[in-house]
Design an enzyme around this catalytic site. Structure first.
Site, PDB file in Angstrom:
ATOM      1  N   ARG A  59       1.028  -1.307   0.083  1.00 23.60           N
ATOM      2  CA  ARG A  59      -0.022   0.442  -0.089  1.00 23.60           C
ATOM      3  C   ARG A  59       0.827   1.464  -0.343  1.00 23.60           C
ATOM      4  O   ARG A  59       0.568   2.293  -0.665  1.00 23.60           O
ATOM      5  CB  ARG A  59      -1.066   0.329   0.940  1.00 23.60           C
ATOM      6  CG  ARG A  59      -2.167  -0.715   0.535  1.00 23.60           C
ATOM      7  CD  ARG A  59      -2.920  -1.193   2.052  1.00 23.60           C
ATOM      8  NE  ARG A  59      -2.272  -2.353   2.882  1.00 23.60           N
ATOM      9  CZ  ARG A  59      -1.935  -2.799   3.558  1.00 23.60           C
ATOM     10  NH1 ARG A  59      -3.202  -2.068   4.609  1.00 23.60           N
ATOM     11  NH2 ARG A  59      -1.409  -3.137   4.185  1.00 23.60           N
ATOM     12  N   GLU A  96       3.195  -5.759  13.436  1.00 20.57           N
ATOM     13  CA  GLU A  96       2.221  -6.225  14.138  1.00 20.57           C
ATOM     14  C   GLU A  96       1.456  -7.969  14.491  1.00 20.57           C
ATOM     15  O   GLU A  96       1.246  -8.273  14.907  1.00 20.57           O
ATOM     16  CB  GLU A  96       1.100  -5.403  13.666  1.00 20.57           C
ATOM     17  CG  GLU A  96       0.365  -5.180  14.869  1.00 20.57           C
ATOM     18  CD  GLU A  96      -0.869  -4.168  14.906  1.00 20.57           C
ATOM     19  OE1 GLU A  96      -0.658  -3.553  14.011  1.00 20.57           O
ATOM     20  OE2 GLU A  96      -1.663  -4.535  16.055  1.00 20.57           O
TER      21      GLU A  96
HETATM   22  P1  AMP Z   1       4.443  -1.468  11.771  1.00 20.93           P
HETATM   23  O1  AMP Z   1       5.666  -2.343  11.113  1.00 20.93           O
HETATM   24  O2  AMP Z   1       4.012  -2.443  12.948  1.00 20.93           O
HETATM   25  O3  AMP Z   1       4.866  -0.403  11.902  1.00 20.93           O
HETATM   26  O4  AMP Z   1       3.413  -2.381   9.925  1.00 20.93           O
HETATM   27  C1  AMP Z   1       3.289  -1.255   9.347  1.00 20.93           C
HETATM   28  C2  AMP Z   1       2.605  -2.280   8.319  1.00 20.93           C
HETATM   29  O5  AMP Z   1       1.829  -2.998   8.528  1.00 20.93           O
HETATM   30  C3  AMP Z   1       2.056  -1.268   6.830  1.00 20.93           C
HETATM   31  O6  AMP Z   1       2.625  -1.228   6.033  1.00 20.93           O
HETATM   32  C4  AMP Z   1       0.521  -1.294   7.445  1.00 20.93           C
HETATM   33  O7  AMP Z   1       0.387  -2.038   6.096  1.00 20.93           O
HETATM   34  C5  AMP Z   1       0.511  -2.521   8.139  1.00 20.93           C
HETATM   35  N1  AMP Z   1       0.026  -3.173   9.076  1.00 20.93           N
HETATM   36  C6  AMP Z   1      -0.138  -3.071  10.339  1.00 20.93           C
HETATM   37  N2  AMP Z   1      -0.905  -3.025  11.412  1.00 20.93           N
HETATM   38  C7  AMP Z   1      -2.068  -2.665  10.511  1.00 20.93           C
HETATM   39  C8  AMP Z   1      -3.376  -2.717  10.670  1.00 20.93           C
HETATM   40  N3  AMP Z   1      -3.574  -2.908  12.279  1.00 20.93           N
HETATM   41  N4  AMP Z   1      -4.233  -2.182   9.969  1.00 20.93           N
HETATM   42  C9  AMP Z   1      -3.377  -2.264   8.616  1.00 20.93           C
HETATM   43  N5  AMP Z   1      -2.189  -2.420   8.042  1.00 20.93           N
HETATM   44  C10 AMP Z   1      -1.569  -2.622   9.198  1.00 20.93           C
END
Ligand code: AMP
Length: 171
Positions: A59, A96
């Site tokens: 995205r 996550e």
């Molecule tokens: P992070 O590495 O935990 O900051 O996760 C970021 C990436 O995972 C981004 O590219 C987001 O598109 C996706 N992402 C993580 N958690 C979510 C969530 N709760 N909703 C949507 N996209 C998420």
């Protein structure tokens, strides 16, 4: 801003139980919301002398490409393993939900170029943390990381320390 927030849809328990997934496809599909989000984000960087925007699969490609067009710069792809055809730098990171590796072409950014990293959502910060390391390996100079939205409770911003972070929306 409220209209933009409402354009993002909450999907509980996706992709697994306990995760509240922020579905931005509804915002992207709405012409007025998509244009407003890109205009607001892009406006922030018009005078920041950005040379290149880095978009994070998948995205982040959409935000990154739209921002690059607005800022009159090129766009560089950070991709999941095995997708980029030329020599790459690699970094592993934790999400996550799960772990993964990201890659960038070794020659995608020239040393000293001013870089803006773009993604849709800042969650735990693991993903963008890896991308920051990839940009450092190329010798690019990171100006800021720009997000459509940050999930403030997950503390990604704090984890990234001194890195300059901007998110249009706080969710
Ligand atoms: P992070 O590495 O935990 O900051 O996760 C970021 C990436 O995972 C981004 O590219 C987001 O598109 C996706 N992402 C993580 N958690 C979510 C969530 N709760 N909703 C949507 N996209 C998420």
């Amino acid at each position: 801003m409220d209209k933009l927030k409402k354009a993002i849809r909450d999907i509980p328990d996706f992709p697994k139980a306990g995760i509240m997934f922020k579905d931005i496809t509804t915002l992207l599909a709405d012409a007025a919301s998509f244009q407003r989000a890109v205009d607001l984000l892009g406006h922030r960087y018009l005078d920041r002398k950005i040379d290149v925007v880095v978009g994070i699969e998948a995205r982040g490609f959409l935000m990154g490409a739209a921002l690059a067009y607005k800022l009159n710069t090129g766009v560089v792809l950070v991709r999941k393993p095995g997708k980029l055809p030329y020599m790459t730098y690699k970094e592993s990171y934790s999400l996550e939900y799960g772990t993964d590796t990201l890659e960038i072409h070794r020659d995608a950014i020239n040393p000293g170029q001013r870089v803006l990293i773009a993604d849709d959502i800042l969650a735990t910060g693991g993903t963008v943390g890896a991308v920051i390391k990839l940009v450092a390996k190329t010798g690019g100079e990171l100006v800021e990381c720009a997000f459509l939205a940050e999930l403030t409770e997950l503390g990604g911003r704090q984890k990234l320390g001194d890195t300059s972070i901007f998110a249009l929306l706080q969710l």
